[in-house]
Write a protein that holds these residues in place. Structure first.
Motif, PDB file in Angstrom:
ATOM      1  N   THR A 163      75.905 -81.580  21.910  1.00  0.00           N
ATOM      2  CA  THR A 163      74.486 -81.510  21.543  1.00  0.00           C
ATOM      3  C   THR A 163      74.136 -82.884  20.997  1.00  0.00           C
ATOM      4  N   LEU A 164      73.090 -83.462  21.530  1.00  0.00           N
ATOM      5  CA  LEU A 164      72.758 -84.849  21.203  1.00  0.00           C
ATOM      6  C   LEU A 164      71.337 -84.945  20.668  1.00  0.00           C
ATOM      7  N   PHE A 165      71.206 -85.585  19.501  1.00  0.00           N
ATOM      8  CA  PHE A 165      69.887 -85.846  18.905  1.00  0.00           C
ATOM      9  C   PHE A 165      69.585 -87.332  19.081  1.00  0.00           C
ATOM     10  N   VAL A 166      68.575 -87.638  19.870  1.00  0.00           N
ATOM     11  CA  VAL A 166      68.310 -89.033  20.235  1.00  0.00           C
ATOM     12  C   VAL A 166      67.017 -89.535  19.611  1.00  0.00           C
ATOM     13  N   PRO A 167      67.102 -90.549  18.739  1.00  0.00           N
ATOM     14  CA  PRO A 167      65.863 -91.163  18.245  1.00  0.00           C
ATOM     15  C   PRO A 167      65.106 -91.786  19.416  1.00  0.00           C
ATOM     16  N   ARG A 168      63.824 -91.539  19.477  1.00  0.00           N
ATOM     17  CA  ARG A 168      62.997 -92.046  20.572  1.00  0.00           C
ATOM     18  C   ARG A 168      63.104 -93.571  20.666  1.00  0.00           C
ATOM     19  N   THR A 169      62.988 -94.094  21.879  1.00  0.00           N
ATOM     20  CA  THR A 169      63.168 -95.532  22.134  1.00  0.00           C
ATOM     21  C   THR A 169      62.327 -96.402  21.201  1.00  0.00           C
ATOM     22  N   ASP A 170      61.042 -96.076  21.002  1.00  0.00           N
ATOM     23  CA  ASP A 170      60.188 -96.921  20.155  1.00  0.00           C
ATOM     24  C   ASP A 170      60.653 -96.921  18.707  1.00  0.00           C
ATOM     25  N   ILE A 237      62.436 -82.669  15.627  1.00  0.00           N
ATOM     26  CA  ILE A 237      62.688 -82.588  17.067  1.00  0.00           C
ATOM     27  C   ILE A 237      61.344 -82.523  17.783  1.00  0.00           C
ATOM     28  N   ILE A 238      61.056 -83.527  18.620  1.00  0.00           N
ATOM     29  CA  ILE A 238      59.746 -83.593  19.281  1.00  0.00           C
ATOM     30  C   ILE A 238      59.825 -83.260  20.774  1.00  0.00           C
ATOM     31  N   LEU A 239      61.002 -83.413  21.371  1.00  0.00           N
ATOM     32  CA  LEU A 239      61.240 -82.982  22.751  1.00  0.00           C
ATOM     33  C   LEU A 239      62.613 -82.312  22.763  1.00  0.00           C
ATOM     34  N   SER A 240      62.715 -81.186  23.448  1.00  0.00           N
ATOM     35  CA  SER A 240      63.979 -80.446  23.339  1.00  0.00           C
ATOM     36  C   SER A 240      64.467 -79.932  24.684  1.00  0.00           C
ATOM     37  N   ASP A 241      65.730 -79.524  24.664  1.00  0.00           N
ATOM     38  CA  ASP A 241      66.358 -78.777  25.762  1.00  0.00           C
ATOM     39  C   ASP A 241      66.395 -79.509  27.098  1.00  0.00           C
ATOM     40  N   ALA A 242      66.714 -80.818  27.079  1.00  0.00           N
ATOM     41  CA  ALA A 242      66.995 -81.525  28.331  1.00  0.00           C
ATOM     42  C   ALA A 242      68.465 -81.264  28.651  1.00  0.00           C
ATOM     43  N   VAL A 243      68.699 -80.293  29.512  1.00  0.00           N
ATOM     44  CA  VAL A 243      70.062 -79.807  29.749  1.00  0.00           C
ATOM     45  C   VAL A 243      70.736 -80.616  30.848  1.00  0.00           C
ATOM     46  N   GLY A 244      71.956 -81.080  30.568  1.00  0.00           N
ATOM     47  CA  GLY A 244      72.786 -81.758  31.561  1.00  0.00           C
ATOM     48  C   GLY A 244      74.020 -80.922  31.843  1.00  0.00           C
ATOM     49  N   THR A 245      74.916 -81.458  32.660  1.00  0.00           N
ATOM     50  CA  THR A 245      76.104 -80.693  33.038  1.00  0.00           C
ATOM     51  C   THR A 245      77.075 -80.506  31.878  1.00  0.00           C
ATOM     52  N   ASN A 246      77.000 -81.384  30.885  1.00  0.00           N
ATOM     53  CA  ASN A 246      77.966 -81.304  29.785  1.00  0.00           C
ATOM     54  C   ASN A 246      77.301 -81.211  28.412  1.00  0.00           C
ATOM     55  N   GLY A 247      76.046 -80.769  28.388  1.00  0.00           N
ATOM     56  CA  GLY A 247      75.404 -80.633  27.088  1.00  0.00           C
ATOM     57  C   GLY A 247      73.893 -80.668  27.161  1.00  0.00           C
ATOM     58  N   VAL A 248      73.294 -80.889  26.006  1.00  0.00           N
ATOM     59  CA  VAL A 248      71.828 -80.842  25.907  1.00  0.00           C
ATOM     60  C   VAL A 248      71.334 -81.980  25.013  1.00  0.00           C
ATOM     61  N   ILE A 249      70.163 -82.512  25.360  1.00  0.00           N
ATOM     62  CA  ILE A 249      69.561 -83.622  24.611  1.00  0.00           C
ATOM     63  C   ILE A 249      68.289 -83.126  23.925  1.00  0.00           C
ATOM     64  N   HIS A 250      68.157 -83.505  22.634  1.00  0.00           N
ATOM     65  CA  HIS A 250      66.918 -83.289  21.893  1.00  0.00           C
ATOM     66  C   HIS A 250      66.429 -84.660  21.413  1.00  0.00           C
ATOM     67  N   VAL A 251      65.154 -84.930  21.549  1.00  0.00           N
ATOM     68  CA  VAL A 251      64.588 -86.205  21.109  1.00  0.00           C
ATOM     69  C   VAL A 251      63.978 -86.006  19.717  1.00  0.00           C
ATOM     70  N   ILE A 252      64.300 -86.946  18.804  1.00  0.00           N
ATOM     71  CA  ILE A 252      63.798 -86.863  17.428  1.00  0.00           C
ATOM     72  C   ILE A 252      62.968 -88.101  17.092  1.00  0.00           C
ATOM     73  N   ASN A 253      62.163 -88.004  16.045  1.00  0.00           N
ATOM     74  CA  ASN A 253      61.221 -89.086  15.720  1.00  0.00           C
ATOM     75  C   ASN A 253      61.695 -90.001  14.580  1.00  0.00           C
ATOM     76  N   GLN A 254      62.940 -89.816  14.136  1.00  0.00           N
ATOM     77  CA  GLN A 254      63.517 -90.694  13.106  1.00  0.00           C
ATOM     78  C   GLN A 254      65.011 -90.861  13.383  1.00  0.00           C
ATOM     79  N   ILE A 255      65.587 -91.913  12.833  1.00  0.00           N
ATOM     80  CA  ILE A 255      67.030 -92.127  12.969  1.00  0.00           C
ATOM     81  C   ILE A 255      67.752 -91.360  11.864  1.00  0.00           C
ATOM     82  N   LEU A 256      68.823 -90.662  12.249  1.00  0.00           N
ATOM     83  CA  LEU A 256      69.647 -89.975  11.276  1.00  0.00           C
ATOM     84  C   LEU A 256      70.650 -90.973  10.676  1.00  0.00           C
ATOM     85  N   VAL A 257      70.766 -90.957   9.376  1.00  0.00           N
ATOM     86  CA  VAL A 257      71.679 -91.912   8.699  1.00  0.00           C
ATOM     87  C   VAL A 257      72.755 -91.121   7.971  1.00  0.00           C
ATOM     88  N   PRO A 258      74.029 -91.389   8.301  1.00  0.00           N
ATOM     89  CA  PRO A 258      75.119 -90.651   7.633  1.00  0.00           C
ATOM     90  C   PRO A 258      75.244 -91.022   6.152  1.00  0.00           C
TER      91      PRO A 258
END
Length: 258
Positions: A163-170, A237-258
């Protein structure tokens, strides 16, 4: 005495579509004009389409346009001049409208099927590969892909599931902290904090979960309120459920910081 012209009045009793020809005095013959057939008294227009399809191809339609005249038009699914018609393969043009990652098969006239290639999933018109490949195909997620490539992080090309949370390109392009993380050598840790292994969690799954552990090792807190999913009380989460063969992508509007 003068010879009687049998053709002088009323075309000699011949059809209006016939020629009256004098033979002997007082006699005549009636000959149908070109394009007509009959005994001269009655002349009927010849329809060339009634015999051998008017010389048209068997996959063409013959249409009468006049006496013994016709045009030939290839039927749907065929091309040519009408005299010769060739089958048009739907798959021969633009892969039949199928995805570039699909196999197009002609099944019957004007019909075809689209089937995703091995290692892709979808309906044949849209086919998706693994989520690592899918990152590059969407401008919202392509920047994240380039950061992974720059650091040779290939986890997402594995079997997963992820499961992947991806900060939007901009967001990745504008956040000044990104350059600092790269300079300090911690960008790989930040990127892995956006990845969750061993699970392909759709949006609906995430609404029932409070915490998940990232590949970096730190947990990600999930809260659901007012029809929105928020990670670490910050990134939505602003865009969700982009399903690929090995998982799913969700697009988020901020960067997650550990």
């Amino acid at each position: 005495c003068s010879a009687i012209d049998a053709c002088e009045t009323s075309n000699g009793g011949c059809s209006a579509k016939a020629e009256c020809r004098r033979t002997t005095p007082g006699n005549r013959v009636c000959v149908c004009n070109a394009g007509y057939t009959g005994d001269g008294i009655v002349c009927i227009e010849i329809n060339p389409c009634l015999e051998s399809n008017g010389g048209c191809d068997r996959n063409a339609e013959c249409t009468q346009t006049g006496p013994n005249q016709a045009v030939c038009n290839c039927l749907k699914g065929y091309s040519g001049d009408g005299k010769t018609c060739s089958y048009i393969s739907l798959c021969s043009q633009n892969n039949g409208g199928c995805s570039e990652f699909a196999i197009c098969n002609d099944t019957e006239l004007t019909e075809r099927t689209c089937t995703c290639k091995p290692n892709y999933i979808g309906d044949g018109f849209k086919c998706r590969g693994n989520i690592f490949q899918e990152l590059l195909r969407d401008t919202n997620t392509s920047r994240f892909y380039f950061h992974l490539e720059a650091l040779s992080i290939r986890d997402l090309a594995g079997p997963g599931p992820f499961t992947l949370f991806v900060p939007r390109t901009d967001v990745l392009n504008s956040d000044p902290r990104v350059k600092d993380w790269i300079a300090k050598g911690v960008m790989a840790q930040v990127l892995r904090y956006h990845m969750v292994g061993c699970a392909s969690l759709l949006y609906s799954d995430l609404t029932a979960i409070g915490n998940i552990t990232s590949l970096h090792g730190d947990p990600i807190h999930i809260s659901y309120s007012q029809n929105s999913l928020v990670l670490n009380n910050n990134a939505e989460i602003i865009l969700s459920d982009a399903v690929g063969t090995n998982g799913v992508i969700h697009v988020i509007n901020q960067i997650l910081v550990p």
